[in-house]
Write a protein that holds these residues in place. Structure first.
Motif, PDB file in Angstrom:
ATOM      1  N   MET A  18      -1.070  -2.347 -20.479  1.00 41.21           N
ATOM      2  CA  MET A  18      -1.789  -1.664 -19.424  1.00 41.21           C
ATOM      3  C   MET A  18      -3.187  -2.264 -19.317  1.00 41.21           C
ATOM      4  O   MET A  18      -3.861  -2.477 -20.312  1.00 41.21           O
ATOM      5  CB  MET A  18      -1.855  -0.178 -19.753  1.00 41.21           C
ATOM      6  N   GLY A  19      -3.614  -2.490 -18.119  1.00 41.80           N
ATOM      7  CA  GLY A  19      -4.912  -3.117 -17.897  1.00 41.80           C
ATOM      8  C   GLY A  19      -6.059  -2.133 -18.024  1.00 41.80           C
ATOM      9  O   GLY A  19      -5.889  -0.952 -18.332  1.00 41.80           O
ATOM     10  N   LEU A  20      -7.207  -2.646 -17.797  1.00 43.35           N
ATOM     11  CA  LEU A  20      -8.418  -1.839 -17.911  1.00 43.35           C
ATOM     12  C   LEU A  20      -8.498  -0.775 -16.815  1.00 43.35           C
ATOM     13  O   LEU A  20      -8.981   0.329 -17.044  1.00 43.35           O
ATOM     14  CB  LEU A  20      -9.642  -2.763 -17.845  1.00 43.35           C
ATOM     15  N   LEU A  21      -7.994  -1.088 -15.643  1.00 42.83           N
ATOM     16  CA  LEU A  21      -8.076  -0.160 -14.516  1.00 42.83           C
ATOM     17  C   LEU A  21      -6.851   0.723 -14.363  1.00 42.83           C
ATOM     18  O   LEU A  21      -6.780   1.530 -13.443  1.00 42.83           O
ATOM     19  CB  LEU A  21      -8.302  -0.947 -13.223  1.00 42.83           C
ATOM     20  N   GLY A  22      -5.863   0.581 -15.210  1.00 41.11           N
ATOM     21  CA  GLY A  22      -4.673   1.402 -15.100  1.00 41.11           C
ATOM     22  C   GLY A  22      -3.590   0.712 -14.298  1.00 41.11           C
ATOM     23  O   GLY A  22      -3.643  -0.484 -14.035  1.00 41.11           O
ATOM     24  N   LYS A  23      -2.596   1.487 -13.880  1.00 34.74           N
ATOM     25  CA  LYS A  23      -1.462   0.931 -13.154  1.00 34.74           C
ATOM     26  C   LYS A  23      -1.844   0.611 -11.709  1.00 34.74           C
ATOM     27  O   LYS A  23      -2.569   1.356 -11.068  1.00 34.74           O
ATOM     28  CB  LYS A  23      -0.325   1.956 -13.169  1.00 34.74           C
ATOM     29  N   LYS A  24      -1.322  -0.513 -11.235  1.00 32.46           N
ATOM     30  CA  LYS A  24      -1.577  -0.922  -9.856  1.00 32.46           C
ATOM     31  C   LYS A  24      -0.488  -0.352  -8.941  1.00 32.46           C
ATOM     32  O   LYS A  24       0.695  -0.425  -9.251  1.00 32.46           O
ATOM     33  CB  LYS A  24      -1.589  -2.438  -9.738  1.00 32.46           C
ATOM     34  N   PHE A  25      -0.889   0.222  -7.823  1.00 30.92           N
ATOM     35  CA  PHE A  25       0.047   0.729  -6.836  1.00 30.92           C
ATOM     36  C   PHE A  25      -0.078  -0.117  -5.580  1.00 30.92           C
ATOM     37  O   PHE A  25      -1.182  -0.470  -5.164  1.00 30.92           O
ATOM     38  CB  PHE A  25      -0.262   2.189  -6.506  1.00 30.92           C
ATOM     39  N   PRO A  26       1.055  -0.462  -4.955  1.00 33.34           N
ATOM     40  CA  PRO A  26       1.012  -1.309  -3.759  1.00 33.34           C
ATOM     41  C   PRO A  26       0.609  -0.528  -2.512  1.00 33.34           C
ATOM     42  O   PRO A  26       1.349  -0.456  -1.526  1.00 33.34           O
ATOM     43  CB  PRO A  26       2.431  -1.848  -3.664  1.00 33.34           C
ATOM     44  N   ALA A  27      -0.545   0.074  -2.528  1.00 36.01           N
ATOM     45  CA  ALA A  27      -1.003   0.854  -1.381  1.00 36.01           C
ATOM     46  C   ALA A  27      -1.788  -0.038  -0.424  1.00 36.01           C
ATOM     47  O   ALA A  27      -2.653  -0.798  -0.854  1.00 36.01           O
ATOM     48  CB  ALA A  27      -1.874   2.005  -1.852  1.00 36.01           C
ATOM     49  N   PRO A  28      -1.507   0.032   0.868  1.00 36.32           N
ATOM     50  CA  PRO A  28      -2.288  -0.748   1.828  1.00 36.32           C
ATOM     51  C   PRO A  28      -3.699  -0.174   1.967  1.00 36.32           C
ATOM     52  O   PRO A  28      -3.872   1.036   2.088  1.00 36.32           O
ATOM     53  CB  PRO A  28      -1.509  -0.615   3.128  1.00 36.32           C
ATOM     54  N   VAL A  29      -4.678  -1.046   1.921  1.00 36.95           N
ATOM     55  CA  VAL A  29      -6.059  -0.598   2.020  1.00 36.95           C
ATOM     56  C   VAL A  29      -6.731  -1.181   3.253  1.00 36.95           C
ATOM     57  O   VAL A  29      -7.317  -0.457   4.055  1.00 36.95           O
ATOM     58  CB  VAL A  29      -6.857  -0.984   0.755  1.00 36.95           C
ATOM     59  N   ALA A  30      -6.644  -2.489   3.413  1.00 38.94           N
ATOM     60  CA  ALA A  30      -7.381  -3.154   4.487  1.00 38.94           C
ATOM     61  C   ALA A  30      -6.826  -2.812   5.871  1.00 38.94           C
ATOM     62  O   ALA A  30      -7.593  -2.618   6.816  1.00 38.94           O
ATOM     63  CB  ALA A  30      -7.358  -4.660   4.281  1.00 38.94           C
ATOM     64  N   ARG A  31      -5.509  -2.741   6.008  1.00 40.74           N
ATOM     65  CA  ARG A  31      -4.923  -2.516   7.333  1.00 40.74           C
ATOM     66  C   ARG A  31      -5.250  -1.134   7.911  1.00 40.74           C
ATOM     67  O   ARG A  31      -5.650  -1.040   9.065  1.00 40.74           O
ATOM     68  CB  ARG A  31      -3.421  -2.750   7.268  1.00 40.74           C
ATOM     69  N   PRO A  32      -5.111  -0.048   7.161  1.00 44.29           N
ATOM     70  CA  PRO A  32      -5.472   1.251   7.745  1.00 44.29           C
ATOM     71  C   PRO A  32      -6.976   1.428   7.942  1.00 44.29           C
ATOM     72  O   PRO A  32      -7.401   2.236   8.768  1.00 44.29           O
ATOM     73  CB  PRO A  32      -4.955   2.283   6.741  1.00 44.29           C
ATOM     74  N   MET A  33      -7.776   0.692   7.188  1.00 46.44           N
ATOM     75  CA  MET A  33      -9.223   0.836   7.290  1.00 46.44           C
ATOM     76  C   MET A  33      -9.836  -0.110   8.329  1.00 46.44           C
ATOM     77  O   MET A  33     -11.031  -0.051   8.582  1.00 46.44           O
ATOM     78  CB  MET A  33      -9.868   0.559   5.929  1.00 46.44           C
ATOM     79  N   ALA A  34      -9.041  -0.977   8.935  1.00 50.49           N
ATOM     80  CA  ALA A  34      -9.545  -1.974   9.877  1.00 50.49           C
ATOM     81  C   ALA A  34     -10.350  -1.369  11.030  1.00 50.49           C
ATOM     82  O   ALA A  34     -11.413  -1.909  11.372  1.00 50.49           O
ATOM     83  CB  ALA A  34      -8.399  -2.830  10.403  1.00 50.49           C
TER      84      ALA A  34
END
Length: 60
Positions: free
Chosen positions: A1-17
């Motif tokens: 497990m990384g420092l930031l925890g588990k990665k989720f494939p959530a879209p960020v840039a497209r809905p925030m455009a």
């Protein structure tokens, strides 16, 4: 497990455009309005105006 925890494939840039675009439009409008106000007769020769034509005092 990384420092930031588990990665989720959530879209960020497209809905925030739309918000990114709106922010850029607001920044452009504020910048152009500030430039317009700085070039008025009242503030054209103000020493605090970064666009004022001032003569340096021979120092640095």
């Amino acid at each position: 497990m990384g420092l930031l925890g588990k990665k989720f494939p959530a879209p960020v840039a497209r809905p925030m455009a739309p918000f990114y675009v709106a922010g850029l439009v607001i920044l452009y409008g504020v910048n152009s309005f500030a430039n317009t106000l700085a070039s008025t007769d009242e503030y054209k020769n103000d020493p605090r105006n970064p666009g004022a034509k001032s003569v340096p005092n021979g120092g640095h």
